[in-house]
Scaffold this motif. Sequence first.
Motif, short mmCIF file in Angstrom:
data_model
loop_
_atom_site.label_atom_id
_atom_site.label_comp_id
_atom_site.label_asym_id
_atom_site.label_seq_id
_atom_site.Cartn_x
_atom_site.Cartn_y
_atom_site.Cartn_z
N VAL A 208 2.09 2.01 -3.47
CA VAL A 208 1.07 2.79 -4.20
C VAL A 208 0.84 4.00 -3.88
CG1 VAL A 208 -1.34 2.68 -4.64
CG2 VAL A 208 -0.32 0.51 -4.55
N ASP A 209 0.78 4.34 -2.50
CA ASP A 209 0.70 5.71 -2.11
C ASP A 209 1.94 6.75 -2.55
OD1 ASP A 209 -1.75 5.03 -1.00
OD2 ASP A 209 -0.80 4.74 0.90
N SER A 210 3.01 6.10 -2.70
CA SER A 210 4.30 6.87 -2.90
C SER A 210 4.41 6.99 -4.45
CB SER A 210 5.56 6.10 -2.38
OG SER A 210 5.75 4.85 -3.10
N ARG B 157 -4.82 1.66 -9.96
CA ARG B 157 -3.67 2.67 -10.51
C ARG B 157 -3.20 1.90 -11.91
NH1 ARG B 157 -1.79 5.64 -6.26
NH2 ARG B 157 -0.16 6.69 -7.39
N CYS C 12 -4.46 -3.82 -2.11
CA CYS C 12 -3.47 -2.98 -1.82
C CYS C 12 -3.57 -1.90 -2.50
CB CYS C 12 -2.03 -3.62 -2.22
SG CYS C 12 -1.62 -3.70 -3.89
N GLY C 13 -4.63 -1.54 -3.27
CA GLY C 13 -4.83 -0.23 -4.07
C GLY C 13 -4.05 -0.02 -5.48
N ARG D 163 0.82 -1.35 -0.14
CA ARG D 163 0.02 0.09 -0.08
C ARG D 163 0.97 1.34 -0.05
NH1 ARG D 163 -3.13 -3.16 4.17
NH2 ARG D 163 -4.66 -4.02 3.18
N GLN D 164 1.86 1.14 0.73
CA GLN D 164 2.87 2.48 0.76
C GLN D 164 3.51 2.85 -0.72
OE1 GLN D 164 5.76 1.47 4.08
NE2 GLN D 164 4.36 1.86 5.46
#
Length: 416
Positions: free
Chosen positions: A164-166, A205, A200-201, A161-162
């Motif tokens: 993806v967020d980054s 994307r 995980c998102g 997840r991190q």
Amino acid sequence: MKRYLVGGAVRDERLGLPIRERDWVVVGATPEEMGAAGYLPVGKDFPVFLHPQTKEEHALARTERKTAPGYRGFSFHTGPEVTLEDDLIRRDLTINAIARDDDGRLVDPYGGQRDLDARLLRHVSEAFCEDPVRILRVARFHARFASLGFRVAEQTLTLMRQMVDSGEVDHLVPERVWQETRKGLMTDSPGTYFRTLHECGALARIMPELAALHGVPQRADYHPEVDTLVHVLMCVDTSAALQLPLEVRYAVLVHDLGKGATPQQEWPSHRMHDMRGVPLVETFSARLRVPSACRDLALVHTKEHLIIHQALQLKPSTLLGLLERMGGFAKGERFEQVLQASVCDARGRLGFEESPYEQADYLRAARVAANEIQAAQVMADGISGAAIGEALKERRTRRLKDWKAQQQAVRQPDSM
């Protein structure tokens, strides 16, 4: 110089699975020493050699350093001083970081055997987050080993997840996304691949058209599972259970993308979602650079799946047109593959997993009946030029009319 069997071969051997390929790491050697021992160099990015007899790949132990975003953004270092542990710590999952020497002794510095026993997919180190391809690989391993009870460790999901967020996941190139997705689709539980990416998102994307189906309701009388993404992934899992080829599995994956474009005020109805889905399938396939055979089958099935479900009610001329568009009069497997995808769509619903699909045999029989009329027969009657096609269509329509009448007579109960 010492070599170790590493990665999937050791993992699958411990799981009692067939070994697909054998990869080796060599410690304490230089490229010159490998060449002198008869190994053939083949590596482009770092030293990899083929064994002179077995032709199995042997890579020099290496370390990596992140130098730029994306999975290509690494520099590598090899040398006799690089240890096996140095090499293994850069790998993705602990179950892939077990080594075995030629005497059968295991080297497992990061708990891979423990995680195999616990059925856990867990990252080896924080270096995991430097390579976005590892998100796809975890999802693929989850799909491959789902039947064995494997799950993704919560700490690893947090790292994913991190990433993806980054924005690290945004550096994935289409070819690599498709390469991993193709492998994920061909597992026994392909739906797990996409569920893991969604969790995980990453799905939103890299496959936004598919992610858009999450939370989109369908009519509960037709779809007791209601959620469109749930339905689609049930369909994909059905295609795996039927052991269907990649082209069919891909067609099933994308056939309902149009439901993600239905205006909310029309929910849970999805009229015209077949036509809305066509440009979305085209965009999705182009972005991931999907092979043309997968794309073309997906487009036909997306366009036709609604009318295929209504096959028993079609009038002869409409039935003939459907057979033509499905490839019923051409060589190749297109016609049967479209039917296979339609079966998956019908059974990929809660409570309908084992339901019969009468439309498939009905369309197969209609195809046989229509194929009784061939162009050669038309030309034998003196018809030529552009008139051949029209005459052929007219005669095939009449044949289907007679055939349908016979079918209806068989279906009618005895009135006596």
